[in-house]
Structure formats: C-alpha cells, structure tokens
Write an enzyme that holds these catalytic residues in place. Sequence first.
Site, PDB file in Angstrom:
ATOM      1  N   LYS A 213       5.200 -33.567 -17.920  1.00  9.75           N
ATOM      2  CA  LYS A 213       6.460 -33.199 -17.204  1.00  9.75           C
ATOM      3  C   LYS A 213       6.150 -31.609 -16.788  1.00  9.75           C
ATOM      4  CE  LYS A 213       8.384 -36.639 -19.234  1.00  9.75           C
ATOM      5  NZ  LYS A 213       7.350 -37.110 -20.301  1.00  9.75           N
TER       6      LYS A 213
ATOM      7  N   ASP B  97       8.564 -29.331 -30.017  1.00  6.59           N
ATOM      8  CA  ASP B  97       8.271 -29.973 -28.779  1.00  6.59           C
ATOM      9  C   ASP B  97       9.008 -29.092 -27.970  1.00  6.59           C
ATOM     10  OD1 ASP B  97       8.364 -31.438 -26.527  1.00  6.59           O
ATOM     11  OD2 ASP B  97       8.733 -33.256 -27.424  1.00  6.59           O
TER      12      ASP B  97
ATOM     13  N   TYR C 162      13.780 -36.872 -28.296  1.00  2.55           N
ATOM     14  CA  TYR C 162      13.097 -37.955 -27.532  1.00  2.55           C
ATOM     15  C   TYR C 162      12.713 -39.251 -28.088  1.00  2.55           C
ATOM     16  CZ  TYR C 162       8.802 -40.058 -25.335  1.00  2.55           C
ATOM     17  OH  TYR C 162       7.972 -40.913 -24.617  1.00  2.55           O
TER      18      TYR C 162
ATOM     19  N   ARG D 142     -16.291 -38.216 -26.070  1.00  5.00           N
ATOM     20  CA  ARG D 142     -15.175 -38.351 -26.806  1.00  5.00           C
ATOM     21  C   ARG D 142     -14.847 -36.899 -27.587  1.00  5.00           C
ATOM     22  NH1 ARG D 142     -14.809 -40.713 -31.586  1.00  5.00           N
ATOM     23  NH2 ARG D 142     -16.764 -42.235 -31.211  1.00  5.00           N
TER      24      ARG D 142
END
Length: 361
Positions: free
Chosen positions: A199, A174, A103, A52
């Site tokens: 993306k 972003d 978004y 982790r």
Amino acid sequence: MHEANAMDASTLHPDTLAIVAGRPPHTPDAPMNVPVHLSSTFVAGGPIAYGRYGNPSWTAFEDTLGALEGGQCVAFASGIAAIAAVLDLVEPGGTVVAPRHSYTGTVGQLEELEEKGRIRAVFVDITDTAAVADACADAAMLWFESPTNPALEVADIAAITRAAHEHGALVAVDNTFATPLLQRPLEHGADLVVHSATKYISGHSDVVMGAAVAASDDLAAALVKHRSLFGAIPGPLEVFLALRGLRTLPVRLERAQANAQELVRRLTGHPALEEVRYPGFGAIVSIVVRGGAEPADRLVERTSLWVHATSLGGVESTFERRRRWPAEQPTIPEGLVRLSVGLEHVDDLHRDLAGALDSLG
C-alpha cells in the site's frame, strides 16, 4: 566519512530519514542506491550464506522502514505473510484480542487458527477502551488497527497498550493506513508494527510485499526465524521497488491527505450520502451511500478517474464497496464505499465523484 553519513539518525526528521536511511556509504563512485541483488546463493563465510536467509536489497529496505518506525524491520513476501509471522508468536491455546472491524485477511487468519484449535480469538469494539482492557485479562496478544479497515475507527493506542501489558500480553498494531509518518505505535509502547508494504510504503500499485517492525531484539529474531523456516521471503526486485516508493512517501502522503481532507469537506452533506467517515488524518475515507448496495454498486461504475479496485495507497484514486466481499463483516454497512484518495488534482477528483453521486438520483 561524509558529513551527512555521520549525522545521528535520531536527530533527523522522518521526511529526511525516508530519503537518507538504508543508503550505501558516501565513498567516491559508490552507487546512490543499493542495487538489486539477484542471487540465490552467496559465498560462504558471511552472515547471509543463502537467499532464504538474507539479501543486501532486503537490508536497505529494512534499515529505512525500521528507522521510520523506531524498531527493527523484517521484510516479508506480503502483508498477510507478515501478519502470519506475528500471530505465530502466540503460544498454542493463547487468546488474541482484535477489533471486530479489521482487514478481512487478518480476521480470516484468526478464524482459521481458532477453527484448528491453535488460538482463541476475541473480537471487540476497539474504540471502547474499557471493554478492550477487560478482554485483555487473559490475552496473549492484543492485535489492532487504528484507523480500522474499513470503518475508520480510532483506538486510544497508549491506553489499550498499557492495559494489555498489565496482563502480560504482546501488542501488535497494523499501521498500514497511518504509516510511520502519521503515527508510530512503538513510541506508545506497542511491541510490534505490521505493514502491507503493497500500500502506502511502495505507493505505486506495482509491488506485493509486507513488513513487521519489532521493538526488541528477541521479537525481531523470532520474526526472522519464522521467515527463514517458512520461506515467506520478498523478492529482491520487489524490495528494491518498495524502497524506491518509500523514498517519496512524505510527499505522496502529504498530497493525498490534503486531497482527502478537502474531499471530506466537499462531500459532507451530499444528499446521496448517509455518512462520510474520516478519522481526521490519512488518505482513506469511507462514504456510506444512501439506499445500500444497489446505488453503491452503480456509483463505482460511473466514474472516469476513480478506479474500482480493492487495493489502496497508490498514487491513483481507487474505491470499492466493501461488502461485495463475502468475508467483510456484516456490521459494515452494505452501502459503505472505501475511498483511497490519490494524488490527482482535487478538483478533478471531486468533479468525477460528485457527478457520479448526483447521477444516483
């Protein structure tokens, strides 16, 4: 040391960095790629210790995207996880200024946090630089996209970043649509950059992943702490695939952008369209179908090459009517169809889409 290894990364073009960053040393019989490290546990005594907290596969991806954006990259399990980590930097009660057209996942997080009293959200027209500057007067963070999703509005990044910093606000951008090959917000003063690596970064519609890139050590450390505490970690295989996709981003984006620009030229003035929106760069185009939702829904059902799907940035061309989602902003036209232009031959893409538009009557 191999001569290529000794080159100063700051002297390399982004197209080259995408290929050479994050590679193992050039020693005899070394692998060309950092392998997939499928391990939850690491031998004690090193900086990782547990799955982790780190993974060599993460590091290779983070070094590469960080070099391209000009900051320190932290990989996350998804784009929405990266957004959550960045918004968590805002102290309780702080104000976040964001574009009214963003978004839907970002807007949803902001609204949820506001409902819980965690933050105050202020939505603005990101193209109105003066209004954005005014809204930042008591802001803790300015968050924005440029171009916006799906309206494709473009912000004056440098100007609104300066205005936000004058009021002591952090600036997060972003950069999913533009990628670091078309704009590098950190160079314009932004503090943080976020990507849905699902993306363009991965580029093959086979990975769900996110990333945040910080301009400072302190911000990067805060992002790593959030990831470690709340567990939004990427899988080693996903990171390996995303890095493999990132290696070809320059050639993929060049082809997709050229296709998009030519489609815009051919589609502009089509009688079935009220508007063709394109910011002048990138491979996302939004068209507004005349007549609203009903003909737009017929359009997305009548193509062969264009795939009706919600994601974007893959090698294949996809499109969708954005208002089919209840969370989409009501100021987005009912007939707006967002196109993610892929790498197919532009003549085939145009013939397929124009034929569907012609059939609308």
